[in-house]
Design a protein around this motif. Structure first.
Motif, PDB file in Angstrom:
ATOM      1  N   ILE A 137     -19.680  35.968  25.258  1.00 38.98           N
ATOM      2  CA  ILE A 137     -20.833  36.565  24.588  1.00 38.98           C
ATOM      3  C   ILE A 137     -21.692  35.445  24.018  1.00 38.98           C
ATOM      4  CG2 ILE A 137     -21.607  37.978  22.650  1.00 38.98           C
ATOM      5  CD1 ILE A 137     -19.075  39.653  22.993  1.00 38.98           C
ATOM      6  N   ILE A 138     -22.972  35.475  24.341  1.00 41.82           N
ATOM      7  CA  ILE A 138     -23.926  34.507  23.799  1.00 41.82           C
ATOM      8  C   ILE A 138     -24.917  35.255  22.915  1.00 41.82           C
ATOM      9  CG2 ILE A 138     -25.710  32.791  24.305  1.00 41.82           C
ATOM     10  CD1 ILE A 138     -23.044  31.881  25.350  1.00 41.82           C
ATOM     11  N   HIS A 139     -25.098  34.779  21.693  1.00 43.47           N
ATOM     12  CA  HIS A 139     -26.127  35.314  20.806  1.00 43.47           C
ATOM     13  C   HIS A 139     -27.274  34.309  20.742  1.00 43.47           C
ATOM     14  CE1 HIS A 139     -22.479  37.388  19.022  1.00 43.47           C
ATOM     15  NE2 HIS A 139     -23.245  38.387  19.421  1.00 43.47           N
ATOM     16  N   LYS A 168     -20.237  33.686  14.297  1.00 44.85           N
ATOM     17  CA  LYS A 168     -19.111  32.810  13.956  1.00 44.85           C
ATOM     18  C   LYS A 168     -17.885  33.639  13.587  1.00 44.85           C
ATOM     19  CE  LYS A 168     -16.848  29.085  12.888  1.00 44.85           C
ATOM     20  NZ  LYS A 168     -16.350  28.183  13.960  1.00 44.85           N
ATOM     21  N   ALA A 169     -18.083  34.660  12.760  1.00 44.88           N
ATOM     22  CA  ALA A 169     -16.956  35.491  12.345  1.00 44.88           C
ATOM     23  C   ALA A 169     -16.346  36.226  13.538  1.00 44.88           C
ATOM     24  CB  ALA A 169     -17.412  36.498  11.284  1.00 44.88           C
ATOM     25  N   ALA A 175     -11.546  35.111  19.808  1.00 44.27           N
ATOM     26  CA  ALA A 175     -11.115  33.951  20.595  1.00 44.27           C
ATOM     27  C   ALA A 175      -9.622  34.004  20.927  1.00 44.27           C
ATOM     28  CB  ALA A 175     -11.460  32.652  19.873  1.00 44.27           C
ATOM     29  N   PRO A 176      -8.739  34.383  19.978  1.00 43.45           N
ATOM     30  CA  PRO A 176      -7.316  34.482  20.334  1.00 43.45           C
ATOM     31  C   PRO A 176      -7.033  35.564  21.367  1.00 43.45           C
ATOM     32  CG  PRO A 176      -7.602  34.366  17.945  1.00 43.45           C
ATOM     33  CD  PRO A 176      -8.953  34.615  18.538  1.00 43.45           C
ATOM     34  N   LYS A 177      -8.017  36.449  21.589  1.00 46.96           N
ATOM     35  CA  LYS A 177      -7.848  37.543  22.550  1.00 46.96           C
ATOM     36  C   LYS A 177      -8.519  37.228  23.883  1.00 46.96           C
ATOM     37  CE  LYS A 177      -7.756  40.712  18.633  1.00 46.96           C
ATOM     38  NZ  LYS A 177      -8.416  41.826  17.918  1.00 46.96           N
ATOM     39  N   GLY A 178      -8.975  35.989  24.059  1.00 39.70           N
ATOM     40  CA  GLY A 178      -9.488  35.558  25.355  1.00 39.70           C
ATOM     41  C   GLY A 178     -10.982  35.659  25.547  1.00 39.70           C
ATOM     42  N   VAL A 179     -11.739  35.982  24.484  1.00 39.13           N
ATOM     43  CA  VAL A 179     -13.185  36.138  24.606  1.00 39.13           C
ATOM     44  C   VAL A 179     -13.886  35.038  23.812  1.00 39.13           C
ATOM     45  CG1 VAL A 179     -15.167  37.667  24.249  1.00 39.13           C
ATOM     46  CG2 VAL A 179     -12.920  38.637  24.837  1.00 39.13           C
ATOM     47  N   ARG A 180     -14.808  34.346  24.458  1.00 35.86           N
ATOM     48  CA  ARG A 180     -15.566  33.288  23.799  1.00 35.86           C
ATOM     49  C   ARG A 180     -16.891  33.837  23.276  1.00 35.86           C
ATOM     50  NH1 ARG A 180     -17.509  29.210  26.477  1.00 35.86           N
ATOM     51  NH2 ARG A 180     -17.436  30.023  28.613  1.00 35.86           N
ATOM     52  N   VAL A 181     -17.265  33.431  22.062  1.00 37.34           N
ATOM     53  CA  VAL A 181     -18.523  33.857  21.446  1.00 37.34           C
ATOM     54  C   VAL A 181     -19.259  32.614  20.954  1.00 37.34           C
ATOM     55  CG1 VAL A 181     -19.622  35.252  19.649  1.00 37.34           C
ATOM     56  CG2 VAL A 181     -17.478  36.038  20.702  1.00 37.34           C
ATOM     57  N   LEU A 182     -20.509  32.476  21.371  1.00 37.46           N
ATOM     58  CA  LEU A 182     -21.291  31.288  21.035  1.00 37.46           C
ATOM     59  C   LEU A 182     -22.706  31.680  20.632  1.00 37.46           C
ATOM     60  CD1 LEU A 182     -19.990  29.579  24.188  1.00 37.46           C
ATOM     61  CD2 LEU A 182     -19.742  28.446  21.984  1.00 37.46           C
ATOM     62  N   THR A 250     -16.119  27.693  21.792  1.00 39.47           N
ATOM     63  CA  THR A 250     -16.317  28.993  21.172  1.00 39.47           C
ATOM     64  C   THR A 250     -16.592  28.796  19.690  1.00 39.47           C
ATOM     65  OG1 THR A 250     -15.457  31.259  21.046  1.00 39.47           O
ATOM     66  CG2 THR A 250     -13.920  29.496  20.519  1.00 39.47           C
ATOM     67  N   GLY A 251     -17.290  29.756  19.089  1.00 42.75           N
ATOM     68  CA  GLY A 251     -17.525  29.724  17.656  1.00 42.75           C
ATOM     69  C   GLY A 251     -18.535  28.701  17.188  1.00 42.75           C
TER      70      GLY A 251
END
Length: 264
Positions: A137-139, A168-169, A175-182, A250-251
């Motif tokens: 997921i990209i914001h 960030k939150a 992230a521990p569940k395999g999904v990257r958020v940036l 991530t994050g």
């Protein structure tokens, strides 16, 4: 043995959604992901002026809950999953004049578009990403999240600051569940609408487009690299971040502003 990537086909088999994908940076991002092999869906309120048959378009007003629900249901009905979500939709239509001229409606509309639309789409698509332990997921935020301009974009700046914090939150949770958020925070991007605005400023001030552009850069406190970003430059950063080459990222917030923010 290290992974070997074919950059021209590295997103082959991936399903991607780019909101606000009909023009500007969103259009450039959609094209970049398509060129890397992804199946790309774009969404906006209005259809693109020059439709690209390679991209699947969904008409929706994402500032309203019904709009986000429509997109989530249609994407999952057709493709059964989503691998890449680029929350690019954003903007400000509030008047100039500072805090005193802003109504509740100005605040609510801006926050709905710039913060709650991404929150709702994330909530709609994250369950299947978590179930598969895969997804990005990209914001798309803005440097106004930390360099606000109070005269005409105060609600926009506040909403983007909230988006950065939320992103960030969320990354810490999934992230521990395999999904990257940036988060990607651009500065001023020279889109076609920006170019038209420079022409209008030049005409009204009896100056050149170059002088009008410089006046806007001066209002931002200067852009050390000497020009606004090109939409394709933002797209290239996003293309990298959603790719397997960025699997350990991530994050993090990535600022792409030509040096506009003057602090570290």
């Amino acid at each position: 043995m290290e992974k070997q990537f074919d950059y021209n086909d590295e997103l082959s088999g991936k399903i991607a959604l780019v909101t606000g994908g009909t023009k500007g940076a969103g259009k450039a991002i959609a094209e970049r992901l398509f060129n890397a092999g992804a199946t790309v869906i774009i969404t906006a309120r209005n259809a693109p002026e020059n439709p690209d048959g390679r991209l699947h378009f969904i008409s929706a007003d994402l500032s309203k809950p019904d709009g986000t629900q429509k997109v989530v249901e249609e994407v999952l009905a057709v493709h059964s999953r989503l691998d890449i979500l680029v929350n690019n939709l954003g903007g400000s239509e509030t008047p100039g004049g500072g805090f005193a001229v802003l109504t509740d409606e100005d605040w609510q509309t801006t926050i709905q578009t710039n913060l709650l639309a991404p929150v709702r789409l994330d909530r709609g698509f994250l369950p299947q990403m978590v179930e598969r332990s895969s997804g990005v997921i990209i914001h798309i935020a803005s440097i106004q999240g930390r360099l606000p301009l109070y005269d005409s974009t105060l609600p926009y700046a506040a909403a983007k600051a909230g988006l950065i914090n939320y992103s960030k939150a969320l990354s810490n949770e999934v992230a521990p569940k395999g999904v990257r958020v940036l988060t990607v925070s651009p500065g001023w991007i020279m889109t076609s609408s920006s170019s038209r605005m420079m022409e209008r400023i030049a005409e009204s001030s009896n100056s050149t487009v170059e002088q009008a552009t410089q006046s806007v850069m001066d209002a931002l406190g200067g852009i050390p690299i000497g020009r606004p970003a090109k939409p394709e430059e933002v797209a290239e950063l996003v293309g990298f971040l959603v790719s397997p080459r960025a699997d350990y990222l991530t994050g993090t917030e990535y600022v792409i502003d030509g040096g506009t923010i003057p602090t570290i």
